[in-house]
Write an enzyme that holds these catalytic residues in place. Structure first.
Site, mmCIF file in Angstrom:
data_model
loop_
_atom_site.group_PDB
_atom_site.id
_atom_site.type_symbol
_atom_site.label_atom_id
_atom_site.label_comp_id
_atom_site.label_asym_id
_atom_site.label_seq_id
_atom_site.Cartn_x
_atom_site.Cartn_y
_atom_site.Cartn_z
ATOM 1 N N CYS A 188 6.631 37.754 8.006
ATOM 2 C CA CYS A 188 5.975 36.699 7.236
ATOM 3 C C CYS A 188 4.513 37.016 6.996
ATOM 4 O O CYS A 188 3.857 36.366 6.193
ATOM 5 C CB CYS A 188 6.094 35.366 7.958
ATOM 6 N N CYS A 229 3.911 32.158 -0.411
ATOM 7 C CA CYS A 229 4.327 30.972 0.342
ATOM 8 C C CYS A 229 4.029 31.156 1.833
ATOM 9 O O CYS A 229 3.423 30.287 2.469
ATOM 10 C CB CYS A 229 5.818 30.731 0.099
ATOM 11 N N CYS A 230 4.432 32.315 2.391
ATOM 12 C CA CYS A 230 4.107 32.601 3.797
ATOM 13 C C CYS A 230 2.589 32.640 3.984
ATOM 14 O O CYS A 230 2.074 32.235 5.028
ATOM 15 C CB CYS A 230 4.692 33.953 4.217
ATOM 16 N N CYS A 239 12.278 29.614 8.347
ATOM 17 C CA CYS A 239 12.324 28.456 7.453
ATOM 18 C C CYS A 239 13.722 28.320 6.835
ATOM 19 O O CYS A 239 14.425 29.319 6.640
ATOM 20 C CB CYS A 239 11.303 28.610 6.336
ATOM 21 N N CYS A 286 14.705 30.505 3.730
ATOM 22 C CA CYS A 286 14.621 31.954 3.926
ATOM 23 C C CYS A 286 15.434 32.413 5.137
ATOM 24 O O CYS A 286 15.187 33.496 5.686
ATOM 25 C CB CYS A 286 13.167 32.368 4.077
HETATM 26 S S1 SF4 Z 1 9.583 31.854 5.423
HETATM 27 FE FE1 SF4 Z 1 10.092 31.199 3.287
HETATM 28 S S2 SF4 Z 1 9.711 28.967 3.161
HETATM 29 FE FE2 SF4 Z 1 8.764 29.760 5.093
HETATM 30 S S3 SF4 Z 1 6.659 30.076 4.544
HETATM 31 FE FE3 SF4 Z 1 7.693 32.053 4.229
HETATM 32 S S4 SF4 Z 1 8.446 32.082 2.083
HETATM 33 FE FE4 SF4 Z 1 7.804 29.962 2.605
#
Ligand code: SF4
Length: 253
Positions: free
Chosen positions: A242, A135-136, A216, A219
């Site tokens: 991240c 996701c990151c 985010c 998280c």
């Molecule tokens: S901090 Fe969490 S929601 Fe944001 S990009 Fe990374 S995994 Fe995704």
């Protein structure tokens, strides 16, 4: 370690530095940076040979106002890259807009992943719960890497005290094909607080609500008394970065 090949400035067709040349330049920059204060390191990063060739990376998070205030004093037209992941607190977006106006920042650029990519990789928006690194990777690492391509250097607000890995940080590093300046590398939380108070900088509204470090929504959680100030980031996971800043390869050329 091999240096990744990156076009430093596509407009002028400037070629990537050879590893030996980059290593020599890094050593020279580190020598110039040692002994300078944060403002002095920023002058190294944003003026002279790097004028117009350096981007500042900011999350507009809990501690961002200090670096941005210093940037505004050095070059208010410096490009500032902000990753809008689509998962941020509304408070962060409003804080970005407020700081931009209060500090007089002329070139804040919000980066995000395209709709097609979001639909393909995270159609229901829950990837963070299964594969946070992935996701990151597509919400932060990929858009920032693309946005940094025209630049020879970046400035970060990272501090040594933040994580064990960041404890090895140098004022200037070589990372992912470009120089990385860390003006606040030696600052403590007390230093940051004192600077913010002296200059009456607006605070991120979530700090007073129990969030000393803000990323985010899915998280980030509140921190309770006695916890490390970054304990609310990716809580319960073996993850404290991240990926956009991973590595301190200052000597890794
Ligand atoms: S901090 Fe969490 S929601 Fe944001 S990009 Fe990374 S995994 Fe995704």
């Amino acid at each position: 370690m091999a240096v990744s090949v990156t076009v430093i400035d596509a407009r002028t067709d400037l070629r990537p530095r050879e590893p030996v040349m980059a290593k020599a330049e890094l050593a020279a920059l580190q020598e110039k940076a040692i002994g300078r204060d944060a403002r002095g390191i920023l002058e190294l990063a944003l003026t002279g040979e790097f004028e117009g060739r350096t981007a500042v990376v900011s999350s507009f998070g809990a501690e961002s106002a200090v670096l941005l205030h210093l940037v505004a004093a050095t070059d208010p037209a410096a490009p500032i890259l902000f990753l809008n992941t689509g998962k941020l607190f509304g408070e962060t977006l409003r804080y970005r807009d407020r700081l931009q106006d209060v500090l007089g920042l002329a070139d804040v650029r919000s980066l995000s992943t395209g709709l097609d990519t979001r639909r393909a990789l995270d159609a229901d928006g829950s990837l963070w719960s299964r594969e946070p690194d992935a996701c990151c990777g597509f919400r932060k690492v990929a858009p920032l890497a693309a946005a940094l391509k025209p630049f020879a250097a970046q400035v970060t607000g990272r501090k040594r005290f933040q994580t064990r890995e960041r404890g090895l940080m140098q004022p200037v590093e070589w990372f992912d094909g470009r120089f990385r300046f860390n003006p606040l590398w030696q600052w403590t939380q007390r230093d940051l607080q004192a600077y913010a108070e002296t200059h009456k900088l607006p605070a991120h509204p979530l700090v007073a609500d129990g969030y000393p470090s803000i990323g985010c929504i899915p998280c980030t959680r509140r921190v309770v008394a006695g916890e490390d100030y970054r304990a609310g980031r990716w809580a319960g996971l073996d993850k404290d970065e991240c990926g956009i800043h991973a590595g301190t390869d200052g000597d890794g050329i």
